[in-house]
Motif scaffolding. Sequence first.
Motif, PDB file in Angstrom:
ATOM      1  N   PRO A 409      52.516  36.000  42.795  1.00  0.00           N
ATOM      2  CA  PRO A 409      51.791  36.806  41.796  1.00  0.00           C
ATOM      3  C   PRO A 409      50.491  37.444  42.300  1.00  0.00           C
ATOM      4  N   LEU A 410      49.720  36.702  43.080  1.00  0.00           N
ATOM      5  CA  LEU A 410      48.461  37.282  43.546  1.00  0.00           C
ATOM      6  C   LEU A 410      48.721  38.445  44.507  1.00  0.00           C
ATOM      7  N   VAL A 411      49.756  38.289  45.325  1.00  0.00           N
ATOM      8  CA  VAL A 411      50.134  39.359  46.256  1.00  0.00           C
ATOM      9  C   VAL A 411      50.596  40.588  45.462  1.00  0.00           C
ATOM     10  N   LEU A 412      51.394  40.345  44.428  1.00  0.00           N
ATOM     11  CA  LEU A 412      51.832  41.441  43.557  1.00  0.00           C
ATOM     12  C   LEU A 412      50.615  42.142  42.937  1.00  0.00           C
ATOM     13  N   ALA A 413      49.691  41.340  42.404  1.00  0.00           N
ATOM     14  CA  ALA A 413      48.515  41.904  41.726  1.00  0.00           C
ATOM     15  C   ALA A 413      47.681  42.724  42.696  1.00  0.00           C
ATOM     16  N   GLN A 414      47.480  42.203  43.893  1.00  0.00           N
ATOM     17  CA  GLN A 414      46.667  42.942  44.867  1.00  0.00           C
ATOM     18  C   GLN A 414      47.381  44.216  45.303  1.00  0.00           C
ATOM     19  N   GLY A 415      48.684  44.117  45.499  1.00  0.00           N
ATOM     20  CA  GLY A 415      49.449  45.276  45.948  1.00  0.00           C
ATOM     21  C   GLY A 415      49.539  46.353  44.880  1.00  0.00           C
ATOM     22  N   ALA A 416      49.648  45.945  43.610  1.00  0.00           N
ATOM     23  CA  ALA A 416      49.852  46.911  42.539  1.00  0.00           C
ATOM     24  C   ALA A 416      48.532  47.410  41.954  1.00  0.00           C
ATOM     25  N   LEU A 417      47.441  46.696  42.218  1.00  0.00           N
ATOM     26  CA  LEU A 417      46.166  47.055  41.591  1.00  0.00           C
ATOM     27  C   LEU A 417      45.042  47.296  42.591  1.00  0.00           C
ATOM     28  N   LEU A 421      42.054  44.905  40.432  1.00  0.00           N
ATOM     29  CA  LEU A 421      42.362  43.562  39.948  1.00  0.00           C
ATOM     30  C   LEU A 421      41.068  42.926  39.433  1.00  0.00           C
ATOM     31  N   GLY A 422      41.050  42.656  38.140  1.00  0.00           N
ATOM     32  CA  GLY A 422      39.830  42.149  37.523  1.00  0.00           C
ATOM     33  C   GLY A 422      39.721  40.636  37.646  1.00  0.00           C
ATOM     34  N   GLU A 423      38.493  40.158  37.452  1.00  0.00           N
ATOM     35  CA  GLU A 423      38.263  38.711  37.587  1.00  0.00           C
ATOM     36  C   GLU A 423      39.042  37.921  36.542  1.00  0.00           C
ATOM     37  N   ARG A 424      39.128  38.455  35.329  1.00  0.00           N
ATOM     38  CA  ARG A 424      39.852  37.734  34.280  1.00  0.00           C
ATOM     39  C   ARG A 424      41.301  37.507  34.666  1.00  0.00           C
ATOM     40  N   LEU A 425      41.929  38.578  35.167  1.00  0.00           N
ATOM     41  CA  LEU A 425      43.343  38.470  35.539  1.00  0.00           C
ATOM     42  C   LEU A 425      43.493  37.522  36.730  1.00  0.00           C
ATOM     43  N   GLU A 426      42.611  37.684  37.702  1.00  0.00           N
ATOM     44  CA  GLU A 426      42.710  36.843  38.893  1.00  0.00           C
ATOM     45  C   GLU A 426      42.603  35.366  38.506  1.00  0.00           C
ATOM     46  N   LEU A 427      41.682  35.100  37.617  1.00  0.00           N
ATOM     47  CA  LEU A 427      41.492  33.727  37.153  1.00  0.00           C
ATOM     48  C   LEU A 427      42.730  33.242  36.394  1.00  0.00           C
ATOM     49  N   LEU A 441      51.988  38.262  33.431  1.00  0.00           N
ATOM     50  CA  LEU A 441      50.577  38.517  33.118  1.00  0.00           C
ATOM     51  C   LEU A 441      50.049  39.727  33.891  1.00  0.00           C
ATOM     52  N   VAL A 442      50.449  39.825  35.169  1.00  0.00           N
ATOM     53  CA  VAL A 442      49.993  40.970  35.977  1.00  0.00           C
ATOM     54  C   VAL A 442      50.426  42.274  35.297  1.00  0.00           C
ATOM     55  N   LEU A 443      51.707  42.337  34.937  1.00  0.00           N
ATOM     56  CA  LEU A 443      52.244  43.588  34.393  1.00  0.00           C
ATOM     57  C   LEU A 443      51.786  43.827  32.947  1.00  0.00           C
ATOM     58  N   SER A 444      51.360  42.771  32.262  1.00  0.00           N
ATOM     59  CA  SER A 444      50.853  42.932  30.887  1.00  0.00           C
ATOM     60  C   SER A 444      49.371  43.263  30.859  1.00  0.00           C
ATOM     61  N   SER A 445      48.710  43.171  31.995  1.00  0.00           N
ATOM     62  CA  SER A 445      47.245  43.264  32.003  1.00  0.00           C
ATOM     63  C   SER A 445      46.783  44.672  31.659  1.00  0.00           C
ATOM     64  N   PRO A 446      45.585  44.783  31.072  1.00  0.00           N
ATOM     65  CA  PRO A 446      45.049  46.119  30.784  1.00  0.00           C
ATOM     66  C   PRO A 446      44.941  46.964  32.043  1.00  0.00           C
ATOM     67  N   GLU A 447      44.514  46.386  33.162  1.00  0.00           N
ATOM     68  CA  GLU A 447      44.336  47.216  34.358  1.00  0.00           C
ATOM     69  C   GLU A 447      45.663  47.737  34.875  1.00  0.00           C
ATOM     70  N   PHE A 448      46.744  47.000  34.663  1.00  0.00           N
ATOM     71  CA  PHE A 448      48.027  47.543  35.118  1.00  0.00           C
ATOM     72  C   PHE A 448      48.544  48.607  34.142  1.00  0.00           C
ATOM     73  N   ASN A 449      48.258  48.442  32.872  1.00  0.00           N
ATOM     74  CA  ASN A 449      48.769  49.391  31.876  1.00  0.00           C
ATOM     75  C   ASN A 449      47.933  50.656  31.764  1.00  0.00           C
ATOM     76  N   ARG A 450      46.719  50.583  32.272  1.00  0.00           N
ATOM     77  CA  ARG A 450      45.905  51.803  32.300  1.00  0.00           C
ATOM     78  C   ARG A 450      46.002  52.424  33.681  1.00  0.00           C
ATOM     79  N   ARG A 451      45.700  53.712  33.726  1.00  0.00           N
ATOM     80  CA  ARG A 451      45.775  54.371  35.037  1.00  0.00           C
ATOM     81  C   ARG A 451      44.664  55.415  35.175  1.00  0.00           C
TER      82      ARG A 451
ATOM     83  N   GLU B 196      45.319  36.221  26.103  1.00  0.00           N
ATOM     84  CA  GLU B 196      44.126  36.484  25.282  1.00  0.00           C
ATOM     85  C   GLU B 196      42.889  36.593  26.165  1.00  0.00           C
ATOM     86  N   HIS B 197      42.878  35.773  27.197  1.00  0.00           N
ATOM     87  CA  HIS B 197      41.742  35.809  28.121  1.00  0.00           C
ATOM     88  C   HIS B 197      41.662  37.152  28.850  1.00  0.00           C
ATOM     89  N   ILE B 198      42.793  37.620  29.391  1.00  0.00           N
ATOM     90  CA  ILE B 198      42.715  38.870  30.169  1.00  0.00           C
ATOM     91  C   ILE B 198      42.514  40.094  29.279  1.00  0.00           C
TER      92      ILE B 198
END
Lengths: 451, 398
Positions: A409-417, A421-427, A441-451, B196-198
């Motif tokens: 997941p972290l590799v996916l998040a770094q590669g896709a974002l 990649l925000g601290e909240r998601l990373e945590l 969670l990565v794909l549901s995150s605001p940073e992934f859904n926004r562009r 909810e956190h993110i």
Amino acid sequence: MTDRQIIAATRFGYGLPLPAGAPVEAGAMLSLLAGPDTAAVQWPGVHLDEAILLFGASYEARLARRTDDAARIDFRRALEQVNRQAAAGQAAIFARALGAPDGFRERLVQFWADHFTTVPKLYDHKGVVLSLAEDAVRPHVAGRFAEMLKAATLHPAMLLFLDQQVSVGPNSRRAKDGKRGLNENLGRELLELHTLGVGAGYSQEDVRQMAELLTGLIVKPREGQGFNPKAAEPGPETVLGQVYEGKGVEPILRALEDLAVRPETGRHLARKLAVHFVADDPPEELVVAMAQAYAETGGSLLAVYGALLNHPLAWEGPLTKLRQPFDFLVAGLRGLGVAADTLVGMKPKAFERLLLEPMAAMGQPMNRAGGPDGWPEEAEAWITPQRLAARITWAMQVPSRLVKPLPEPLVLAQGALGGRLGERLELALGGAESRRDAVGLVLSSPEFNRR
Amino acid sequence: MDRRAFLRQSLASVACSAAAHPLLTTVTLASGAAALGDKRLIVVILRGAMDGLDVVQPLGDPLFRDYRPNLGRKTGATDLDGYFGLHPLLGGLMPLWSKGELAFVHATSTPYRDKRSHFDGQDLLEAGTGSDLLLGQTQRDGWMNRMLQAIPGLTAETAYAFGNEAAPLLVGAAPVMNWSPELSLDLTPQSQLLLEHIYKGDPLFAASAAGALELSAEMAGMDLREGAGGGPLAGIDPLVDFAASRLAEETRIAAFSLGGWDTHRTQKTAIQRSLKQLEHLILRLREKLGPAVWGQSVLLTMTEFGRTARENGSKGTDHGTGGLMIAAGGAVNGGRVLGRWPGLDEAALYDRRDLMPTSDVRDWAAYAMRGLYGFDKGLLEKVVFPGLILGDDPGLIL
């Protein structure tokens, strides 16, 4: 990964990672766009010459079945063929967005296909509708807007969708029986949506005159766009003070040329492009620069894209736009490393279940926009409880069915974002119970859904 | 500012746009339910063009048998009023008929004519405009949404579209909820917490996710089970049960959509599933709402057009014109087949093939809204159904 790469992929492409060797400097991006359309060759779409044949076959069987029961079987077969053709065309659209070396071109094609939205009114129209992007948009995506406008306005999908097919000049020979009359649908959308924009200074009389000028345009099954002089309104028409007179399609093309190069059109298109690519409320300075490039070049789209890509504001955050469901799915597939050819090879049922149905649940049934104004741009239209639930559900459930094993997941998040990649998601990733949930969670995150 | 912080700015800066989100703004307003009182209006769009002549059969017309050798009489309809008979698969509604909670409007249609396209027909039905020439131009919102826009203190909960299909009749500027039970967010408690956190940094996501999770949790508490044994009715139960729970609280306006009515072939079997679903939807809603709420409710079905008077060569029917509306609910003045019956003589048919429409379906909907909520005629004729000229009140509502 530089900011420039992140923005090139996120704002102007289909997401990270960037296609191999993809340029991020404005000049190189424009050269690639002006060059050959390799993706169209690699993943062929539905062209009008094939689609119109199947449309003709189903149209004839549709009529024949009223009197001939055997024709019902022909009709069913024809529709099955149309459906197969359309499914292959939709898979090709996904494949190109995912696999093309030039993500900007694919984004632009989607943008202009939406600008010239058509929706099938009958199942028979499905292939014809897909072919508008193929034959009226793609060849002109880096050319002059006037050429795209002419191709799209005269395309059978447009004539069918906006009722030009049934519009008859009030004083034409075809109107003599009193059964048919003028239909303003295409004339109005041409001014309101496709060229000048709703706020521009045109009148109801301009709409009516435009509609009268368009009379005569028809769709011939098995052939395509045609012209029926019997349905055409005789005499000159005046649109925005210009007089158009003559036989056949020629005066229509002249009017479209004139509409295309008007400053209101340039301004409307510049703003729409900036809204689509940069922000729901884009910087005025950027819009002005793009509109100016349009005006100076007589509507060269490449020049407008140049004004966009060469503007510093185009490369500044924040990245607030919301990925529409199609973009979201493609970006998800990119991040997950799904190959474009996997989509083309997918069984139609699986393609439906894993991509088309979820996309519809997210609010974007493919090729079925709610009206001729296409899909909404604003984030609030896409992130509602129901639609967000559909995104989260896809993010949690579908990746594990497409990719085995799932990426770390972290590799996916770094590669896709990248740096987004925000601290909240990373945590949060550290706290997820399973790899499947973390990918979700990565794909549901605001940073992934926004562009 | 470092690069990372610069790109992350995106999340904080969207906070201002969240103020425009209906979920966040409406909580402070007065309840729209109060403005609408206790009356409920439920509209069911029947997609695919329901064959009104098969549902409420004109058994008293000798031509009916000639037109429909395989359909009609042979289905074994239940007598309603000595002239019309109800399709046996809606037989479960007969107790409602006897109690006066069920009415039918025959030979009604939208102003849509001649082209007989499902998509155009549904667009016009849901836009509520008077002519297909207007479509896609001036009216991009739906008529139910325009009605909502006239209600002071509207909340998002006031109107609900149930199911995962788009509900164009509810689309527009007024806030509306959409939900479908199968979209229930099935997350582990831990994933929910993390999500909810993110979302904390992005109010639009936070508000929407909160809404989705709340609805999902309520549904979990409601034990929304699919009907026993699967089959065509299984999917209806969770949808109706959830709708009933909303209607029992804040919701006053609801929309559903039921498909499968496009019966070109062997209609006798092809229509079974849809009829059973419709019957089940009405009966289950009545049961779940309970007598008090049902007594305040009107359910209307609307379809894009009717079907041909004659059977076709495949024992089905093709796209037609005049259709049927069903009205059910404790607030319906029922036990009657309404609408002027045009007859089946070939000369009386539309285009010599379809049941002739003798009323505008918008008229009935307008009078239902007027009867329930007291809207004035001007609003109905100018805003909700622009261009409609209302006839006399047909007395559909008690």
